[in-house]
Enzyme design. Structure first.
Site, PDB file in Angstrom:
ATOM      1  N   SER A 235       0.806  -1.231   0.000  1.00  0.00           N
ATOM      2  CA  SER A 235       0.000   0.000   0.000  1.00  0.00           C
ATOM      3  C   SER A 235       0.841   1.284   0.000  1.00  0.00           C
ATOM      4  CB  SER A 235      -0.982  -0.004   1.174  1.00  0.00           C
ATOM      5  OG  SER A 235      -1.973  -0.974   0.943  1.00  0.00           O
TER       6      SER A 235
ATOM      7  N   LYS B  25      -9.326  -5.488  11.213  1.00  0.00           N
ATOM      8  CA  LYS B  25     -10.527  -4.996  10.525  1.00  0.00           C
ATOM      9  C   LYS B  25     -11.782  -5.003  11.401  1.00  0.00           C
ATOM     10  CE  LYS B  25      -8.770  -5.989   5.950  1.00  0.00           C
ATOM     11  NZ  LYS B  25      -8.860  -6.686   4.689  1.00  0.00           N
TER      12      LYS B  25
ATOM     13  N   ASP C  84     -12.760  -3.175   0.445  1.00  0.00           N
ATOM     14  CA  ASP C  84     -12.399  -4.515  -0.036  1.00  0.00           C
ATOM     15  C   ASP C  84     -13.536  -5.107  -0.873  1.00  0.00           C
ATOM     16  OD1 ASP C  84      -9.892  -4.737   1.140  1.00  0.00           O
ATOM     17  OD2 ASP C  84     -10.666  -5.669   2.973  1.00  0.00           O
TER      18      ASP C  84
ATOM     19  N   TYR D  99      -1.620 -12.697  -2.663  1.00  0.00           N
ATOM     20  CA  TYR D  99      -0.755 -12.419  -3.811  1.00  0.00           C
ATOM     21  C   TYR D  99       0.694 -12.601  -3.385  1.00  0.00           C
ATOM     22  CZ  TYR D  99      -0.821  -7.926  -1.406  1.00  0.00           C
ATOM     23  OH  TYR D  99      -0.773  -6.955  -0.444  1.00  0.00           O
TER      24      TYR D  99
ATOM     25  N   GLY E 264      -4.693 -11.638  -5.788  1.00  0.00           N
ATOM     26  CA  GLY E 264      -5.331 -10.540  -5.076  1.00  0.00           C
ATOM     27  C   GLY E 264      -4.820  -9.146  -5.431  1.00  0.00           C
TER      28      GLY E 264
END
Ligand code: NDP
Length: 267
Positions: free
Chosen positions: A26, A75, A109, A215, A236
């Protein structure tokens, strides 16, 4: 890629929080977006343990951060921390994007995942098999049902999936049965450990999409099996980019430079 402990975090604008988080792409992806648009913003990776989430967020607010993404295992606690939720996040029980100023949260997501399915022509009405019953599977199953997909589910620990889908219109399987599906989604974390799942790819319909949320540099065993059978596969990464682009747009109120973001992660 550098990663800070939350107590040592420097001033910044945005960040991804998780534990572990040093592997996250990210910062690279958002950094590429800022560079593309000439924005003087900083996006960092910051490690936050589950038990210190509230303290860490108070600290980052004091340092002037505007927003954070959160990943495993934060999350659900992020969902609890938020005072308002946008775009159906209340139904998913998990938040991956927070605007700190007004404690607002959303889940990018799910729309990121759905956009990848549609890019592979897996449209609402299609049958999708979701493997897993963790935070991601739970949110994705809700999102798929809301969009009108026919959902099948399997999890290694069946009781966990039964609890997650209680009251939902989904077929729960005892074994992985990929027959008559338009897509099979690996929302387990098996690939992170290099483990395969017991999938009989020979039984899959031609054109069935194999989608692994994980990934890495190489195809996961799950995707290798599907690819060996001649099926289309995706890992992903495209989902990661789309959830990041949606977070960028929500925070900054302008279109995200998706091409630069895709390029930054090698797509
Ligand atoms: P959780 O830890 O909440 O859930 C883990 C799930 O995986 C459980 O259902 C667990 O089953 C199952 N599992 C773990 N190991 C195995 C194994 N060896 N064999 C079979 N099942 C196994 O994880 P999340 O839901 O948060 O994340 C799942 C995956 O999705 C991760 O790989 C994560 O990196 C990825 N992800 C990718 C995103 C992207 O943008 N590309 C976004 C979000 C997540 P059990 O209940 O039996 O323990």
């Amino acid at each position: 890629m550098s990663c800070f402990e939350w107590r040592d975090a420097p001033e910044g604008d945005f960040a991804v929080l998780g534990d572990p988080v040093s592997h996250s792409l990210s910062p690279k992806m958002h950094g590429a977006a800022y560079a593309e648009l000439g924005l003087e913003l900083r996006y960092l990776a910051i490690r936050v343990e589950l038990s210190e989430f509230d303290q860490a967020l108070d600290h980052l607010v004091a340092l002037g951060y505007q927003g954070v993404n959160v990943t495993v295992p934060l999350k659900e606690v992020a969902f609890e921390w938020c005072e308002s939720l946008e775009d159906g996040a209340w139904r998913y029980g998990a938040v991956n994007t927070i605007r700190l100023g007004d404690r607002a949260g959303m889940n990018t997501d799910v729309p990121g995942f759905l956009s990848v399915l549609r890019a592979h022509s897996v449209e609402p009405g299609s049958r999708v098999l979701v493997l897993g019953a963790g935070g991601s599977a739970r949110a994705l199953i809700r999102g798929l049902l809301d969009e009108g997909y026919a959902v099948r589910g399997w999890n290694r620990t069946r009781a966990k999936l039964d609890a997650v889908v209680e009251g939902l219109d989904i077929e729960v399987l005892d074994g992985i049965d990929v027959r008559d599906c338009e897509a099979v989604v690996n929302a387990t974390s098996a690939s992170l450990g290099g483990f395969d799942l017991p999938v009989e790819w020979s039984q899959a319909s031609d054109g069935c999409l194999a989608f692994d949320l994980a990934y890495g540099k190489e195809l996961s065993p799950f995707l290798r099996g599907a690819s060996g059978r001649g099926l289309p596969v995706t890992d992903g990464l495209p989902m990661l980019v789309e959830q990041g682009a949606l977070a960028f747009e929500w925070w900054l109120g302008r279109p995200a430079p998706r091409t630069a973001m895709l390029r930054s992660v090698g797509l």
